[in-house]
Write an enzyme that holds these catalytic residues in place. Structure first.
Site, mmCIF file in Angstrom:
data_model
loop_
_atom_site.group_PDB
_atom_site.id
_atom_site.type_symbol
_atom_site.label_atom_id
_atom_site.label_comp_id
_atom_site.label_asym_id
_atom_site.label_seq_id
_atom_site.Cartn_x
_atom_site.Cartn_y
_atom_site.Cartn_z
ATOM 1 N N GLY A 1 13.508 -10.841 -3.981
ATOM 2 C CA GLY A 1 14.740 -10.182 -4.446
ATOM 3 C C GLY A 1 16.042 -10.827 -4.376
ATOM 4 O O GLY A 1 16.895 -10.414 -4.506
ATOM 5 N N HIS B 1 3.390 -7.529 4.471
ATOM 6 C CA HIS B 1 4.625 -7.858 3.650
ATOM 7 C C HIS B 1 5.755 -8.026 4.625
ATOM 8 O O HIS B 1 6.072 -7.576 5.685
ATOM 9 C CB HIS B 1 4.984 -6.608 2.626
ATOM 10 C CG HIS B 1 6.171 -7.068 1.530
ATOM 11 N ND1 HIS B 1 7.422 -7.145 1.765
ATOM 12 C CD2 HIS B 1 5.967 -7.280 0.281
ATOM 13 C CE1 HIS B 1 7.942 -7.564 0.837
ATOM 14 N NE2 HIS B 1 6.995 -7.575 -0.104
ATOM 15 N N GLU C 1 4.464 -15.533 -0.160
ATOM 16 C CA GLU C 1 5.689 -14.717 -0.520
ATOM 17 C C GLU C 1 6.951 -15.313 0.396
ATOM 18 O O GLU C 1 7.121 -14.967 1.338
ATOM 19 C CB GLU C 1 5.610 -13.406 -0.362
ATOM 20 C CG GLU C 1 4.875 -12.473 -1.388
ATOM 21 C CD GLU C 1 5.366 -11.022 -1.820
ATOM 22 O OE1 GLU C 1 5.369 -10.816 -2.868
ATOM 23 O OE2 GLU C 1 5.674 -10.391 -0.755
ATOM 24 N N LYS D 1 7.706 -0.979 -3.962
ATOM 25 C CA LYS D 1 8.547 -0.707 -2.807
ATOM 26 C C LYS D 1 9.078 0.766 -2.893
ATOM 27 O O LYS D 1 8.358 1.698 -3.367
ATOM 28 C CB LYS D 1 9.510 -1.728 -2.631
ATOM 29 C CG LYS D 1 9.318 -3.047 -2.946
ATOM 30 C CD LYS D 1 10.059 -4.077 -2.559
ATOM 31 C CE LYS D 1 9.443 -5.609 -2.903
ATOM 32 N NZ LYS D 1 10.496 -6.751 -2.437
ATOM 33 N N SER E 1 10.585 -13.322 -6.769
ATOM 34 C CA SER E 1 11.239 -13.489 -8.059
ATOM 35 C C SER E 1 10.590 -14.100 -9.172
ATOM 36 O O SER E 1 11.266 -14.792 -9.790
ATOM 37 C CB SER E 1 12.760 -14.273 -7.596
ATOM 38 O OG SER E 1 13.485 -13.595 -6.658
ATOM 39 N N ASN F 1 4.549 -4.336 -6.902
ATOM 40 C CA ASN F 1 4.921 -3.732 -5.552
ATOM 41 C C ASN F 1 6.155 -2.917 -5.898
ATOM 42 O O ASN F 1 7.264 -3.740 -5.953
ATOM 43 C CB ASN F 1 5.018 -4.835 -4.430
ATOM 44 C CG ASN F 1 5.619 -4.244 -3.140
ATOM 45 O OD1 ASN F 1 5.664 -3.019 -2.940
ATOM 46 N ND2 ASN F 1 6.048 -4.980 -2.241
ATOM 47 N N GLU G 1 8.831 -7.440 4.479
ATOM 48 C CA GLU G 1 9.725 -6.434 4.776
ATOM 49 C C GLU G 1 9.153 -5.193 5.804
ATOM 50 O O GLU G 1 9.793 -4.589 6.513
ATOM 51 C CB GLU G 1 9.905 -5.463 3.484
ATOM 52 C CG GLU G 1 10.668 -6.021 2.593
ATOM 53 C CD GLU G 1 10.744 -5.911 1.070
ATOM 54 O OE1 GLU G 1 10.156 -5.121 0.719
ATOM 55 O OE2 GLU G 1 11.045 -6.783 0.263
HETATM 56 P P1 13P Z 1 10.883 -9.833 -5.974
HETATM 57 O O1 13P Z 1 9.860 -9.848 -7.157
HETATM 58 O O2 13P Z 1 11.730 -8.431 -6.394
HETATM 59 O O3 13P Z 1 11.576 -11.008 -5.549
HETATM 60 O O4 13P Z 1 9.698 -8.923 -4.797
HETATM 61 C C1 13P Z 1 8.447 -9.708 -4.519
HETATM 62 C C2 13P Z 1 7.818 -9.100 -3.613
HETATM 63 O O5 13P Z 1 8.388 -8.872 -2.603
HETATM 64 C C3 13P Z 1 6.312 -8.565 -3.831
HETATM 65 O O6 13P Z 1 5.939 -7.910 -2.893
#
Ligand code: 13P
Length: 257
Positions: free
Chosen positions: A173, A95, A167, A11, A212, A9, A97
């Site tokens: 992140g 997601h 997640e 983003k 992560s 992903n 976000e």
């Molecule tokens: P990270 O791997 O940067 O923690 O992000 C995970 C994520 O949101 C994948 O959709």
């Protein structure tokens, strides 16, 4: 046995040249057997068409977002028919976000999922609890509610191409990966939910871990019995790290290099 899936992903990251360079590097990496696992990349939507036309066999290119209506006055949005028109058949839904930054409600997520599965898309549905829910100890109740409101009403015939991604919001992140005990607890819980509600296909749906996950911890995480791969954010922006994660998925699946 469930085939592992490794999904990137991206983003809102990478410029077009970087994205295409990444894809080219993946195509040339002969060490990776893309027929033995499913690899998916979710780039920013403006690169979708170009990336789809250049993606190697076995690597799917999916959309990070779409709107569930078929057309109309929805400035800035893309619909599933438009994605189909550029041969995009895979989407990410739910997601955190999108839920938190863009205020997507459970109702919207359920509408999106309904529309996507009915249109035959491969979907990855994300669920995950916040830090405060985790600290309260109610994470399984919370995740159960997220499952109920998104897939609870769906017929098992329509969700054959669905994968789930656990997640935990506090791990996204942050560099804080959920530990194996936490991952096992939640993934086993999601598997039980799937088996109970979808007895025919519950054992074949994949459950990915995201938060992560990187080239150093992927192998250990992917070794958990109900972890069928990963949804990777930060580490997926670097092609060599992404390939390392794919290699970890291969190793866990017993594929030799
Ligand atoms: P990270 O791997 O940067 O923690 O992000 C995970 C994520 O949101 C994948 O959709």
């Amino acid at each position: 046995m469930r085939k592992k899936m490794v999904a990137a992903n991206w983003k809102m990251n990478l410029l077009q040249a970087d994205a295409l360079h990444f894809l080219e590097a993946i195509s040339k990496s002969h060490l990776i057997d893309f027929s033995a696992l499913d690899a998916v990349i979710f780039p920013p939507s403006i690169y979708l068409e170009k990336m789809i036309s250049r993606s190697p066999q076995g690597v799917q290119i999916g959309a990070q977002n779409f709107y569930f209506e078929n057309n109309g006055p929805f400035t800035g949005e893309i619909c599933l028919e438009q994605l189909k028109s550029i041969n995009c058949s895979c989407v990410l839904i739910g997601h955190s976000e999108r839920r938190i930054v863009f205020s997507e409600t459970p109702q919207m997520i359920s509408e999106k999922l309904n529309a996507a599965v009915k249109n035959g898309f491969n979907c990855i549905l994300c669920i995950g609890e916040s830090q405060s829910v985790r600290e309260s100890g109610d994470h399984l109740l919370f995740l159960h509610a997220q499952l109920e409101e998104s897939i609870g009403q769906l017929d098992e015939n329509v969700i054959r191409n669905l994968s789930l991604a656990y997640e935990p919001v506090w791990a996204i992140g942050t560099g804080l990966t959920a530990n194996l005990e936490q991952i096992n607890e939640v993934h086993n819980f999601i598997r039980s939910y799937l088996l109970k509600h979808f007895p025919t296909i519950g054992s074949s749906l994949r459950i990915l871990y995201g938060g992560s996950c990187n080239e150093q911890n992927a192998k250990e995480i992917f070794s958990c019995p109900n972890v069928d791969g990963g949804l990777i954010g930060g580490a997926s922006l670097d092609c060599s790290k992404f390939l390392e994660i794919i290699r970890a998925a291969h190793e866990v699946s017993g594929i030799e290099h």
